[in-house]
Design an enzyme around this catalytic site. Structure first.
Site, PDB file in Angstrom:
ATOM      1  N   HIS A  42      -2.253   0.783  -9.525  1.00 44.71           N
ATOM      2  CA  HIS A  42      -2.810  -0.085  -8.488  1.00 44.71           C
ATOM      3  C   HIS A  42      -3.694  -1.174  -9.120  1.00 44.71           C
ATOM      4  O   HIS A  42      -4.894  -1.272  -8.867  1.00 44.71           O
ATOM      5  CB  HIS A  42      -3.618   0.714  -7.465  1.00 44.71           C
ATOM      6  CG  HIS A  42      -3.787  -0.035  -6.169  1.00 44.71           C
ATOM      7  ND1 HIS A  42      -4.049   0.588  -4.979  1.00 44.71           N
ATOM      8  CD2 HIS A  42      -3.727  -1.364  -5.882  1.00 44.71           C
ATOM      9  CE1 HIS A  42      -4.167  -0.313  -4.008  1.00 44.71           C
ATOM     10  NE2 HIS A  42      -3.976  -1.505  -4.543  1.00 44.71           N
ATOM     11  N   GLU A  50      -4.100   8.127  -4.444  1.00 42.66           N
ATOM     12  CA  GLU A  50      -4.532   7.421  -5.650  1.00 42.66           C
ATOM     13  C   GLU A  50      -5.889   7.944  -6.106  1.00 42.66           C
ATOM     14  O   GLU A  50      -6.789   8.112  -5.287  1.00 42.66           O
ATOM     15  CB  GLU A  50      -4.611   5.914  -5.369  1.00 42.66           C
ATOM     16  CG  GLU A  50      -3.251   5.319  -5.027  1.00 42.66           C
ATOM     17  CD  GLU A  50      -3.318   3.823  -4.737  1.00 42.66           C
ATOM     18  OE1 GLU A  50      -4.416   3.229  -4.794  1.00 42.66           O
ATOM     19  OE2 GLU A  50      -2.255   3.241  -4.459  1.00 42.66           O
ATOM     20  N   ARG A  75       0.863  -1.181   0.000  1.00 38.72           N
ATOM     21  CA  ARG A  75       0.000   0.000   0.000  1.00 38.72           C
ATOM     22  C   ARG A  75       0.899   1.230   0.000  1.00 38.72           C
ATOM     23  O   ARG A  75       2.006   1.203   0.534  1.00 38.72           O
ATOM     24  CB  ARG A  75      -0.925   0.023   1.233  1.00 38.72           C
ATOM     25  CG  ARG A  75      -2.059  -0.997   1.198  1.00 38.72           C
ATOM     26  CD  ARG A  75      -3.074  -0.666   0.126  1.00 38.72           C
ATOM     27  NE  ARG A  75      -4.242  -1.536   0.170  1.00 38.72           N
ATOM     28  CZ  ARG A  75      -4.354  -2.674  -0.498  1.00 38.72           C
ATOM     29  NH1 ARG A  75      -3.342  -3.090  -1.232  1.00 38.72           N
ATOM     30  NH2 ARG A  75      -5.461  -3.387  -0.426  1.00 38.72           N
TER      31      ARG A  75
END
Length: 326
Positions: free
Chosen positions: A283, A264, A235
């Site tokens: 991601h 993000e 993460r």
């Protein structure tokens, strides 16, 4: 039953849920202000989806909620303590994405080492007009030392690919020793600082917790070899992003491969996007169609079980089940 679906639920699973329940699906909305979402939330008995911040503020508006089914293995978007306090079940979808994420992480290792994205642009932009020189060379992956931080299911799958396919030496740091990795891949358990100093490739694959937040920062990057390649498949919050940028710009490490970021989607003025020695993905670690469908199917299975008085197969807060069945 009334179900609120949020963001990523694959279409076949969504249609199957709609055939048996009153389902409202929301995508690209602000869950704090969207009136239709808030109206659906007030009646929802179950929530299924990805990334919805289920916190005290949201739960105060969901008096009928019985279960939240995350379409992901991670659940840092869920306030587990608050859910447990309210006897609301929380579930996730582990194991299904293990091999898919491991493929992606190893893809980042190869892409950064062999400068694949950079050289792809070099060819397509018409710069390949004469023989290549050493300024275009990458580095070998095979027979190097791979340091894995977080030897869970995914870390173990990465170790398998590295050891069996590329004859890499496996170093690892984890909360506990992992006999399976040590026996199968001759993995060596190390303290974090030792691993950082020894490894040629460092792959971070821990969940985001209070203990791992900001785990890798300036000090840790300075411990790495100046030839080290850093991979983050965990993460964004597990590293100090500005410290990574500084380490790359100051040639403290060779390169980085990233699938996750502090913010993000990543902002277009982020310096990471200007550095040639960084491979950036959006991601997308678990996002193949096959895996996304399986995750949605498992999330729906968890949801149906909880709504119908059965214990979900992937219940995170087991004490809720105990409380409901006293």
């Amino acid at each position: 039953m009334k179900i609120l679906a949020y963001e990523r639920v694959e279409k076949p699973v969504l249609e199957a849920l709609k055939a048996n329940h009153d389902v409202q699906f929301f995508k690209n909305i602000d869950p704090n202000t969207d009136p239709k979402f808030l109206d659906a939330l007030s009646e929802a008995e179950g929530i299924i989806g990805l990334g919805l911040p289920v916190n005290q503020k949201l739960l105060q508006k969901a008096p009928n909620l019985k279960i939240v089914s995350n379409v992901s293995v991670g659940y840092n978007n869920l306030d587990i303590n608050e859910l447990t306090k309210r006897n609301i079940m929380a579930t996730n979808t582990p194991e299904i994405l293990t091999d898919t994420v491991a493929d992606m992480a190893f893809g980042l290792i190869l892409a950064t080492a062999r400068r694949i994205s950079e050289l792809d642009h070099f060819v397509k932009s018409g710069q390949w007009t004469e023989s290549l020189t050493e300024q275009h060379y990458g580095v070998d992956v095979h027979h190097k030392k791979l340091g894995i931080i977080g030897m869970g299911r995914i870390g173990n799958a990465i170790a398998k690919r590295a050891h069996n396919g590329f004859n890499m030496d496996i170093l690892y740091h984890s909360r506990t020793r992992k006999p399976e990795a040590e026996n199968n891949y001759h993995a060596t358990f190390m303290k974090l600082d030792e691993l950082l100093q020894e490894a040629d490739f460092i792959c971070l694959i821990t969940p985001l917790t209070n203990e791992t937040k900001g785990l890798i920062g300036k000090r840790e990057f300075q411990l790495m070899k100046d030839t080290a390649i850093f991979i983050n498949a965990s993460r964004g919050g597990t590293i100090i992003e500005q410290d990574l940028i500084d380490a790359l710009k100051n040639n403290e490490i060779l390169a980085a491969g990233l699938d996750v970021y502090e913010q993000e989607p990543i902002q277009q003025d982020n310096e990471l996007l200007k550095l040639k020695n960084v491979v950036t993905l959006p991601h997308i670690g678990s996002s193949t169609y096959e895996t996304e469908l399986k995750m949605s199917e498992l999330a729906a299975k968890n949801l149906e079980a909880g709504l119908n008085g059965r214990k979900p197969p992937n219940l995170i807060n087991g004490t809720v089940w105990e409380n409901l069945n006293k």
